[in-house]
Design an enzyme around this catalytic site. Structure first.
Site, PDB file in Angstrom:
ATOM      1  N   HIS A 122      14.237   8.413   3.863  1.00  0.00           N
ATOM      2  CA  HIS A 122      12.867   8.441   3.342  1.00  0.00           C
ATOM      3  C   HIS A 122      11.808   8.139   4.400  1.00  0.00           C
ATOM      4  O   HIS A 122      10.661   8.540   4.259  1.00  0.00           O
ATOM      5  CB  HIS A 122      12.722   7.487   2.160  1.00  0.00           C
ATOM      6  N   LYS A 162       6.397 -12.308   4.663  1.00  0.00           N
ATOM      7  CA  LYS A 162       5.845 -12.242   3.306  1.00  0.00           C
ATOM      8  C   LYS A 162       5.159 -13.584   2.978  1.00  0.00           C
ATOM      9  O   LYS A 162       4.005 -13.775   3.313  1.00  0.00           O
ATOM     10  CB  LYS A 162       6.966 -11.951   2.290  1.00  0.00           C
TER      11      LYS A 162
HETATM   12  N1  F0G Z   1      14.877  -9.215   1.964  1.00  0.00           N
HETATM   13  C1  F0G Z   1      13.913  -8.817   1.114  1.00  0.00           C
HETATM   14  C2  F0G Z   1      13.978  -9.209  -0.320  1.00  0.00           C
HETATM   15  C3  F0G Z   1      12.864  -8.017   1.594  1.00  0.00           C
HETATM   16  O1  F0G Z   1      11.919  -7.618   0.742  1.00  0.00           O
HETATM   17  C4  F0G Z   1      12.837  -7.657   2.961  1.00  0.00           C
HETATM   18  C5  F0G Z   1      11.772  -6.796   3.489  1.00  0.00           C
HETATM   19  C6  F0G Z   1      13.855  -8.113   3.794  1.00  0.00           C
HETATM   20  C7  F0G Z   1      14.865  -8.896   3.261  1.00  0.00           C
HETATM   21  C8  F0G Z   1      13.910  -7.767   5.259  1.00  0.00           C
HETATM   22  O2  F0G Z   1      12.935  -8.434   5.955  1.00  0.00           O
HETATM   23  O3  F0G Z   1      11.471  -6.623   6.902  1.00  0.00           O
HETATM   24  O4  F0G Z   1      11.411  -8.965   7.779  1.00  0.00           O
HETATM   25  O5  F0G Z   1      13.340  -7.520   8.249  1.00  0.00           O
HETATM   26  N2  F0G Z   1      10.984  -6.155   2.754  1.00  0.00           N
HETATM   27  C9  F0G Z   1       9.863  -5.341   3.155  1.00  0.00           C
HETATM   28  C10 F0G Z   1       9.313  -4.614   1.968  1.00  0.00           C
HETATM   29  C11 F0G Z   1      10.088  -4.481   4.338  1.00  0.00           C
HETATM   30  O6  F0G Z   1       8.437  -3.748   2.175  1.00  0.00           O
HETATM   31  O7  F0G Z   1       9.692  -4.894   0.823  1.00  0.00           O
HETATM   32  P1  F0G Z   1      12.261  -7.838   7.305  1.00  0.00           P
END
Ligand code: F0G
Length: 459
Positions: free
Chosen positions: A451, A259
């Site tokens: 989902h 991100k």
């Molecule tokens: N924590 C948060 C707050 C997240 O938004 C995500 C991933 C993760 C942990 C896990 O990270 O995907 O690198 O293993 N969020 C993505 C989303 C997938 O679409 O909100 P990751």
């Protein structure tokens, strides 16, 4: 009145062609995909807002870094670049690269949790919840009540309910709380920020009870930007100073670098100063991810990560980034479309319940809106509502979600103002014919995280 679009602080050097299928083709494709947006081919999508994770455009400096990444198994140069960038930005002594956020969660939560222990968070992201449970623990969400009403506009809607936190600690006993997690920004509540005052108070409660505080840091830079612009006393601090202060209140962090570090793959574990605990993290990394100095990534990924960490905290970039989301939100305000307000950092979360009041939770209004958006304009979004939540594991009954959001997650440095106008126009067109939109029923579903794979049918 719509606000002015914040101009891009970059120009475009490389492009990727996208095309819009005809309306008939889109209707056919989504039917073939059994009304599951995850089953579409991305070539059939015009604007892809499924996630802001790993879908970012890297800079010329990052691509140049890819060429000089050191692919050594041990002791690679790019690993040391990541350590330097991580230590500088977060102020933590120990930094461990891993391949993505959930890998960091697996490394750290398997050490902190076991059967009978709890994790308490302002809201667990779904992979975080999964790793708490895989370690044998139970996850309890502890968000403030205001987060549950899309219309209430407050500056830090992502905050932990610290009173409730204290009550939960007393109820379950401090020795049974394996970890407290503050997620910044609070993704599941709509990318809502958490204030420094709130984190500080959470930290004091944790210290008083001898409980470790871990930051789920996926959107740490966006959170710092909101603190600078919304919290008293921070207007003249730099983004980096704010990040340092935020992290000083915690013991550990997990980071999905896909991100705010503006890369396509990567993650970090951070440990402030506990060398003994970090040794255990290194052990888990070797078992699950790979040797310590690459942590499941190639040298080129590490190099792009080290550069991206610094680009992600650049203030001109953050102003443009948050400005894009605010621009879209202002177009929706003009059209009377309800979303989790104020708009969060990484996207706009549309309140599908108020768009389709005639569709009950068990006919999945937010999924219905996501399908309509694809049919209307080739836009791919996702349901953050009852469809995603699934069934009660004991009774098998469909659970009713607090929210019925359709998430527009905005990839970084990817889409332009005209794309944002198309997003708003599509929503406005759907709102006009909202009364004719029908709900969905599930024809087939797998037992967990349904989902991603379920088959649906319009009612
Ligand atoms: N924590 C948060 C707050 C997240 O938004 C995500 C991933 C993760 C942990 C896990 O990270 O995907 O690198 O293993 N969020 C993505 C989303 C997938 O679409 O909100 P990751």
């Amino acid at each position: 009145m719509a606000i002015k679009y914040t101009p891009e602080p970059f120009r475009i050097k490389m492009v990727e062609t996208i095309k819009m299928l005809s309306s008939e083709e889109r209707v056919a494709r989504i039917k073939e995909a059994k009304y599951n947006l995850f089953s579409l081919r991305s070539d059939d999508v015009y604007i892809d807002l499924l996630t802001d994770s790993g879908t970012n455009a890297m800079s010329q400096d990052q691509w140049a870094g890819v060429m000089i990444g050191d692919e050594a198994y041990a002791g690679g140069r790019s690993y040391f670049r990541v350590l330097e960038a991580g230590q500088d930005i977060f102020g933590y002594k120990f930094i461990q690269p891993v391949h993505q956020g959930r890998a960091a969660e697996k490394v750290i939560y398997s050490l902190l949790l076991e059967k009978g222990k709890y994790s308490i968070s302002n809201m667990h992201f779904d992979t975080t919840r999964a790793h708490v449970e895989l370690a044998g623990g139970r996850a309890i969400d502890c968000n403030i009540k205001e987060a549950e009403d899309p219309k209430i506009r407050i500056p830090f809607k992502g905050n932990m309910d610290n009173k409730k936190l204290e009550a939960l600690i007393n109820e379950h006993g401090a020795k049974n709380i394996g970890v407290v997690i503050t997620t910044i920004t609070n993704n599941s509540a709509g990318g809502q920020p958490v204030s420094i005052a709130n984190i500080k108070e959470t930290s004091e409660i944790c210290k008083k009870h001898g409980i470790k505080l871990c930051i789920d840091a996926a959107r740490f830079a966006e959170n710092a930007y909101f603190i600078k612009h919304r919290e008293e006393g921070y207007a003249n601090k730099s983004i980096k100073e704010i990040i340092r202060e935020v992290f000083s209140y915690a013991d550990y962090f997990t980071l999905s670098a896909k991100k705010d570090a503006i890369i396509n793959m990567g993650g970090l574990v951070g440990v402030k100063d506990d060398a003994e605990f970090f040794q255990l993290c290194k052990g888990n990394t070797i078992s699950y991810e790979g040797f310590i100095t690459y942590g499941g990534l190639s040298g080129r990924d590490l190099e792009a990560l080290a550069i991206g960490l610094n680009e992600g905290v650049n203030e001109d970039f953050l102003k443009y980034r948050i400005g894009q989301v605010e621009y879209l939100a202002s177009l929706l305000d003009d059209a009377g479309i309800i979303y989790q307000s104020p708009a969060g950092g990484h996207g706009v979360f549309i309140d599908a319940r108020s768009m389709f009041p005639h569709i009950p939770y068990n006919e999945f209004p937010a999924q219905a809106l996501a399908i309509e958006l694809y049919k209307e304009a080739g836009i791919r979004t996702c349901d953050i509502g009852s469809y995603m939540l699934g069934n009660d594991p004991d009774t098998g009954e469909q659970l009713k979600s607090t929210f019925e959001f359709t998430r527009f997650a905005i990839p970084r440095r990817v889409y332009t103002q005209a794309h944002f106008d198309i997003m708003a126009e599509a929503l406005i067109a759907i709102k006009k014919r909202a009364g004719q939109v029908k709900g969905y029923k599930i024809l087939w579903e797998p037992p967990v995280l349904r989902h991603f794979q379920a088959h649906l049918q319009p009612l």
